[in-house]
Design a protein around this motif. Structure first.
Motif, PDB file in Angstrom:
ATOM      1  N   GLN A 230     -36.330 -15.371   3.058  1.00  0.00           N
ATOM      2  CA  GLN A 230     -37.228 -15.524   1.920  1.00  0.00           C
ATOM      3  C   GLN A 230     -38.527 -14.745   2.133  1.00  0.00           C
ATOM      4  O   GLN A 230     -39.115 -14.216   1.176  1.00  0.00           O
ATOM      5  CB  GLN A 230     -37.537 -17.011   1.688  1.00  0.00           C
ATOM      6  CG  GLN A 230     -36.340 -17.831   1.223  1.00  0.00           C
ATOM      7  CD  GLN A 230     -35.719 -17.315  -0.070  1.00  0.00           C
ATOM      8  OE1 GLN A 230     -36.434 -16.875  -0.973  1.00  0.00           O
ATOM      9  NE2 GLN A 230     -34.403 -17.352  -0.167  1.00  0.00           N
ATOM     10  N   MET A 231     -38.964 -14.635   3.366  1.00  0.00           N
ATOM     11  CA  MET A 231     -40.143 -13.826   3.673  1.00  0.00           C
ATOM     12  C   MET A 231     -39.862 -12.346   3.413  1.00  0.00           C
ATOM     13  O   MET A 231     -40.709 -11.613   2.899  1.00  0.00           O
ATOM     14  CB  MET A 231     -40.576 -14.052   5.126  1.00  0.00           C
ATOM     15  CG  MET A 231     -41.164 -15.433   5.377  1.00  0.00           C
ATOM     16  SD  MET A 231     -41.361 -15.822   7.144  1.00  0.00           S
ATOM     17  CE  MET A 231     -42.696 -14.730   7.589  1.00  0.00           C
ATOM     18  N   VAL A 232     -38.658 -11.910   3.756  1.00  0.00           N
ATOM     19  CA  VAL A 232     -38.267 -10.530   3.458  1.00  0.00           C
ATOM     20  C   VAL A 232     -38.251 -10.321   1.944  1.00  0.00           C
ATOM     21  O   VAL A 232     -38.726  -9.302   1.430  1.00  0.00           O
ATOM     22  CB  VAL A 232     -36.884 -10.214   4.059  1.00  0.00           C
ATOM     23  CG1 VAL A 232     -36.400  -8.834   3.587  1.00  0.00           C
ATOM     24  CG2 VAL A 232     -36.934 -10.242   5.583  1.00  0.00           C
ATOM     25  N   SER A 233     -37.703 -11.292   1.220  1.00  0.00           N
ATOM     26  CA  SER A 233     -37.651 -11.212  -0.241  1.00  0.00           C
ATOM     27  C   SER A 233     -39.042 -11.068  -0.846  1.00  0.00           C
ATOM     28  O   SER A 233     -39.224 -10.404  -1.870  1.00  0.00           O
ATOM     29  CB  SER A 233     -36.964 -12.456  -0.804  1.00  0.00           C
ATOM     30  OG  SER A 233     -36.932 -12.434  -2.212  1.00  0.00           O
ATOM     31  N   ALA A 234     -40.035 -11.672  -0.184  1.00  0.00           N
ATOM     32  CA  ALA A 234     -41.414 -11.593  -0.656  1.00  0.00           C
ATOM     33  C   ALA A 234     -42.100 -10.292  -0.248  1.00  0.00           C
ATOM     34  O   ALA A 234     -43.265 -10.069  -0.560  1.00  0.00           O
ATOM     35  CB  ALA A 234     -42.210 -12.781  -0.136  1.00  0.00           C
ATOM     36  N   SER A 252     -29.581 -16.228  -2.872  1.00  0.00           N
ATOM     37  CA  SER A 252     -30.683 -16.551  -3.783  1.00  0.00           C
ATOM     38  C   SER A 252     -31.964 -15.823  -3.387  1.00  0.00           C
ATOM     39  O   SER A 252     -33.062 -16.304  -3.641  1.00  0.00           O
ATOM     40  CB  SER A 252     -30.927 -18.060  -3.802  1.00  0.00           C
ATOM     41  OG  SER A 252     -31.277 -18.527  -2.515  1.00  0.00           O
ATOM     42  N   ALA A 253     -31.807 -14.670  -2.744  1.00  0.00           N
ATOM     43  CA  ALA A 253     -32.982 -13.916  -2.298  1.00  0.00           C
ATOM     44  C   ALA A 253     -32.861 -12.464  -2.755  1.00  0.00           C
ATOM     45  O   ALA A 253     -31.773 -11.881  -2.750  1.00  0.00           O
ATOM     46  CB  ALA A 253     -33.107 -13.974  -0.771  1.00  0.00           C
ATOM     47  N   ALA A 254     -34.000 -11.895  -3.161  1.00  0.00           N
ATOM     48  CA  ALA A 254     -34.026 -10.494  -3.611  1.00  0.00           C
ATOM     49  C   ALA A 254     -34.111  -9.577  -2.397  1.00  0.00           C
ATOM     50  O   ALA A 254     -35.176  -9.043  -2.060  1.00  0.00           O
ATOM     51  CB  ALA A 254     -35.207 -10.264  -4.535  1.00  0.00           C
TER      52      ALA A 254
END
Length: 304
Positions: A230-234, A252-254
């Protein structure tokens, strides 16, 4: 002659391990006053205190520390008597305590549990998820029967059974899809997100990047693989995760997923248990089931 009971020993060991009457009572499934009474009776029989009682926690006295070592040996021997009886059976039954590291548990355990319970309906399966050093301690103390970890462990008292190897994949922001996969040298210059200290996966990733001796300033820690992705996605950085975690953590991560060329970063996953365990034959059967479960999971992921 001083009379002890195994129940008192188990209550004592729980309190020594947790350092708190409430938590120890909860683990032992009794009330806190009942636990306290049993400890007091044990101390009265011994004629000395086992614990220093503080406002928020309790600590072992000097005598208590020495007593704890012998109590754990006794409890381990008692448990091994039960294991000998179970080992005489042709199939798995009764209690089986398995430890699993956090970078395997969420992804492989559902398949393992399903396969184990289908084949062994009378099994009382007890699971423990924590980092490798804690699993090895609990294994040595007889609180676990076996553990699923990354190998090698190289502990003379343990049997190691390699089961399967898996690659690590690179997780980058979604906009990096299609870009060249960075070399190990280039990774050292990037903001790399890794699990906090204590996780063997962190050490394996650092080793691949040749960062073990001197991690870079841009290294950031997370408490779980989910947090890292999720940190990578951000847009905070990049990370490595094991292949088995890919489907769960990226859905569920971009983010984008990239695979390294040879030599690929990877780990060997296996099972360990005490060489003295009477359940060695049964644990070898469990190990084979874990290997088959991993193959099944890999096939499912390849089909999606």
């Amino acid at each position: 002659m001083i009379n002890f009971t195994l129940k008192q020993f188990r209550y004592f060991e729980a309190l020594a391990r947790h350092g708190h009457f409430g938590r120890a009572a909860e683990v032992c499934a009794i009330s806190q006053p009942a636990l306290s009474m049993q400890i007091k009776e044990l101390e009265a029989a011994l004629g000395t205190d086992l614990f220093e009682r503080g406002a928020r926690q309790v600590r072992l006295t000097g005598f208590g520390e020495a007593f704890a070592v012998r109590v754990r040996d006794i409890l381990r021997s008692v448990d091994e008597l039960a294991d000998i009886a179970r080992a005489a059976q042709s199939r798995l039954a009764g209690r089986l305590r398995i430890g699993v590291i956090p970078t395997i548990a969420p992804y492989l355990l559902p398949t393992i549990i399903g396969n184990l319970m289908r084949q062994n309906a009378d099994l009382d399966l007890q699971l423990r998820e924590t980092v490798t050093p804690k699993l090895l301690t609990e294994l040595a103390e007889g609180r676990l029967d076996t553990a699923i970890v990354a190998l090698p462990i190289s502990e003379p008292s343990l049997t190691e059974m390699p089961l399967f190897s898996e690659d690590f994949v690179l997780i980058r922001p979604a906009e990096d899809e299609g870009k060249p996969v960075p070399s190990r040298e280039r990774l050292r210059e990037m903001r790399l997100l890794l699990l906090e200290e204590g996780h063997c996966f962190r050490d394996q990733a650092l080793s691949f990047c040749n960062m073990s001796a001197a991690p870079p300033r841009e290294l950031l820690d997370g408490s779980s693989l989910s947090t890292l992705v999720q940190m990578v996605s951000a847009g905070i950085g990049v990370t490595l995760i094991p292949e088995m975690a890919m489907a769960v953590e990226t859905r569920s991560a971009a983010v984008s997923v990239a695979r390294f060329g040879d030599p690929k970063p990877q780990r060997m996953v296996g099972m360990v248990w005490r060489k003295t365990s009477p359940l060695a034959k049964q644990l070898a059967q469990v190990a084979e089931l874990v290997r088959v479960s991993a193959q099944s999971l890999r096939s499912q992921q390849g089909a999606t």
